[in-house]
Design an enzyme around this catalytic site. Sequence first.
Site, PDB file in Angstrom:
ATOM      1  N   CYS A   1      -7.167   9.868   5.088  1.00  0.00           N
ATOM      2  CA  CYS A   1      -7.547   8.628   4.427  1.00  0.00           C
ATOM      3  C   CYS A   1      -8.597   8.025   5.566  1.00  0.00           C
ATOM      4  O   CYS A   1      -9.163   6.972   5.243  1.00  0.00           O
ATOM      5  CB  CYS A   1      -6.429   7.693   4.159  1.00  0.00           C
ATOM      6  SG  CYS A   1      -5.639   8.190   2.858  1.00  0.00           S
TER       7      CYS A   1
ATOM      8  N   CYS B   1       2.706  -0.115  -4.102  1.00  0.00           N
ATOM      9  CA  CYS B   1       2.198   1.090  -3.911  1.00  0.00           C
ATOM     10  C   CYS B   1       0.546   0.944  -4.553  1.00  0.00           C
ATOM     11  O   CYS B   1       0.256   0.290  -5.551  1.00  0.00           O
ATOM     12  CB  CYS B   1       2.605   2.223  -4.771  1.00  0.00           C
ATOM     13  SG  CYS B   1       4.312   2.322  -4.355  1.00  0.00           S
TER      14      CYS B   1
ATOM     15  N   LYS C   1      -4.522  -1.605  -2.267  1.00  0.00           N
ATOM     16  CA  LYS C   1      -3.415  -2.207  -3.201  1.00  0.00           C
ATOM     17  C   LYS C   1      -3.971  -2.459  -4.544  1.00  0.00           C
ATOM     18  O   LYS C   1      -3.314  -2.197  -5.434  1.00  0.00           O
ATOM     19  CB  LYS C   1      -2.600  -3.131  -2.383  1.00  0.00           C
ATOM     20  CG  LYS C   1      -1.508  -3.884  -3.274  1.00  0.00           C
ATOM     21  CD  LYS C   1      -0.531  -2.843  -3.761  1.00  0.00           C
ATOM     22  CE  LYS C   1       0.458  -3.167  -4.854  1.00  0.00           C
ATOM     23  NZ  LYS C   1      -0.212  -2.924  -6.033  1.00  0.00           N
TER      24      LYS C   1
ATOM     25  N   HIS D   1      -8.070   2.937  -4.481  1.00  0.00           N
ATOM     26  CA  HIS D   1      -7.827   3.871  -3.475  1.00  0.00           C
ATOM     27  C   HIS D   1      -8.378   5.341  -3.783  1.00  0.00           C
ATOM     28  O   HIS D   1      -7.482   6.169  -3.777  1.00  0.00           O
ATOM     29  CB  HIS D   1      -6.301   3.688  -2.773  1.00  0.00           C
ATOM     30  CG  HIS D   1      -6.336   4.539  -1.610  1.00  0.00           C
ATOM     31  ND1 HIS D   1      -7.408   4.816  -0.503  1.00  0.00           N
ATOM     32  CD2 HIS D   1      -5.222   5.282  -0.910  1.00  0.00           C
ATOM     33  CE1 HIS D   1      -6.982   5.602   0.376  1.00  0.00           C
ATOM     34  NE2 HIS D   1      -5.792   5.826   0.130  1.00  0.00           N
TER      35      HIS D   1
END
Lengths: 401, 386
Positions: free
Chosen positions: B83, B207, B329, B333
């Site tokens: 990431c 998530c 969030k 992502h």
Amino acid sequence: MSRLTAIGTVLPGWSDGKRRVVGLDEDAVTLGVAAARVVLEKAGTVPVDRVVFVSHDLPLLEGGNAAPLLAGIGLDESVVVVEQVGGAPAVLDAVAGALPGTLVIAADLLPAGAGAVLVGETGPELSVEGRVVRSMPTQSRAADGIVREYDDPRLLWEQGVRRSIEQLELTERPTVVAGLAAKQARQVCSGTPPELPVIGGAAAVFALAAIADPGGALVLAVEQANITAARVDGVPTVASVAPEVRPLPRTRTTPGPDIAISLAAYDRAFEPKLRWEAGSCDACGTLALPPRLRCLECGSEEGWSLVPLPRTGEVYTGVTVHVPVPGLPTPYSLVIVQLDDVDVRALVKVTGVEAGAMQIGDRGTLVFRRISTRTGIPDYGYAFLPEADVEAAQHREEASA
Amino acid sequence: MRRVAVVGAGMTPFREHFGLGIKDLVPMAVSEMAAHVDKGLDRSDIEAAWFGELSTTDGFPSGILADTCGLLDIPVTRVENACATGNDAVRNATYAVGSGAVDVALVVGADKVRESSTRTTFWEWAGMTRDSAWDYPLGLIAPANFALHVARYLHESPATREHMAMVAVKNHRHALPNPKAQLRFEITIEQVLAAPTVVEPFGLLDCTPQSDGAAALLLVAEDVVDRYTDRPVWVRGVGLGLDRVMHQHKRDMTSFPPTVKAARAAYAMAGIGPSDIDVAEVHDCFSGVEMISYEDLGFAERFGAHKLLEAGETSIGGRLPVNPSGGLKAKGHPPGATGVAQCVELFEQLRGEAANQVDNARMGLAHNVGGPTAVSAVTVLGIGKD
Ligand SMILES: [Zn+2]
């Protein structure tokens, strides 16, 4: 003739509402390992050079259950393993024919339970009184694994069991019978025979474990129309684990691709993962789980040796996965366990309790389980059994000769 | 090392772009970046490119960038660092420009997560970051990796699930004005706490969503910056930090040491400290991760992250707004694009052009942690050269 040095029996703590069943991370190998560890712990240092593993539910018909079995029990790779498909008579025959140093293990899945008999130089003698082998396959299972029932219990009883018993021409009635339902066992035995929790191969071990008369007992092991009768001349030493029964938790299974497996990685990890051992740095003694080329502490790359790890510890952190995961039943809990007395943590699944029934700081033991099944291959390792459950498991009924 | 400026930034919206492939998203982001270079960009000026992509779709990543953007005559290097991929691509390009090897460098980040069914990609993705024999078969899915840290963090710190929910609520609120954000709706603490559990202690609203998208930056040397803009944003610091890869080997799981190391390097290079940061884009793939990161980045004292949330200090209008874009969030992502897009947001913030503008932002920080928690990248951007 053989001598029963010690007997171990194990029952899983789950029920499907009617009978004991295995958890989702258990199979005949994990049950067999558990029973073997119980008997070996009881017997102390008795050498074992041969294992006979009897079950109708061998996880693999090809590819081998022997290596995981030996690793889980903690026996050397050189020990002979005979894998045998069979029921209660096969187990009694295996015990009767065993040389000292033989561990006979039997595991059943429905109802679930396992037993192990250590044949050695001490303990009561077992000798075969008679044997009848006849064909009455009212239940059959071929290589396809499908169980087929020929629905005629009276045929089996009258023409199968009773006729075979008559052919044995016993001089007295048996005191305990393996492989029959309790009601039928009562009709066959003198007095009230002990009720056994299983009816497959493991039932023969539970029958031997149930002998309470110092004068010994006549034991009958029945499977369909096959019967072996054996006499035992004393009360064997027994250790048993029988946790209280709880309903098997409901889980959700999500269809999806198999979890891939690398057999090269499986092979590299096999010994430490299934024997619960760490790599100990040859230079400084620092432990690494998994073992690794370069020492975590001193950086030595000169080599390491496998050493046994403690099987108790405390939860450092843990989580419960609720979201559907393809190929794995959910929910399930994962914990990082700080092992006792060593600077090693392990990341493992939780077993023996409902998902989420653990928290940071809980103590427990590491037990041999099937972690997952990957592209059809059982992937064994260790799981964390919280102490609350360990205590339940320690409702041990022990009897000594 | 020469000073390095960001002179152009652009990105696609973060969405489930079912209708667009990686070969569409990459050139779209590059073209948007090019269109926003104040004095224009002649593509033949670009001398090299770094492409951050975590998981390739449609084939060879560097080739796809060169081919789809009409950049066949320059070297293209793919960066993959979990990431931290996007910010590491920025870091690599910064060194190339700073060293004098090239004057003009392109940085692109992209990922196409929603390209195959969730179930099909599930184990492929997990396989990239787990030990094949020891961890992979346990079902150590992405949220579980972070949840193991956050569960211990909640155990040791005064923070609660309510504080985690405050992160999610804040970042959803921040995403509202951002046209590039994926989840542009407000949520309440009650909703976060009542959402279905994914992996304890994370509910669904703790998530990040699964996202597709791409982002692009143009990095140039101070010698040529005037050709492109009079209002550059300077790369003040970059840092990358690593840790042991297996959770079993991490001594203190209430912190992410890679972040501490990456931040230390980036602050040192910039000659600043955490108190100099005016706006930050912080890795919040799961709500609790933003809290731990406050502490690792030096924004809060150890186990003091909850106080920042209670005081609203990290909301727009607070002392140090965090994730004004909506963060992972709510903005979304797509892993390879995430770090680059954080810098796109900071570029706009520092030039006063952001959709959700932080007043007087002069120094910004971008941060990612991943792999699953074994690598971090931090980038510090500022409007002052020194
Ligand atoms: Zn060492």
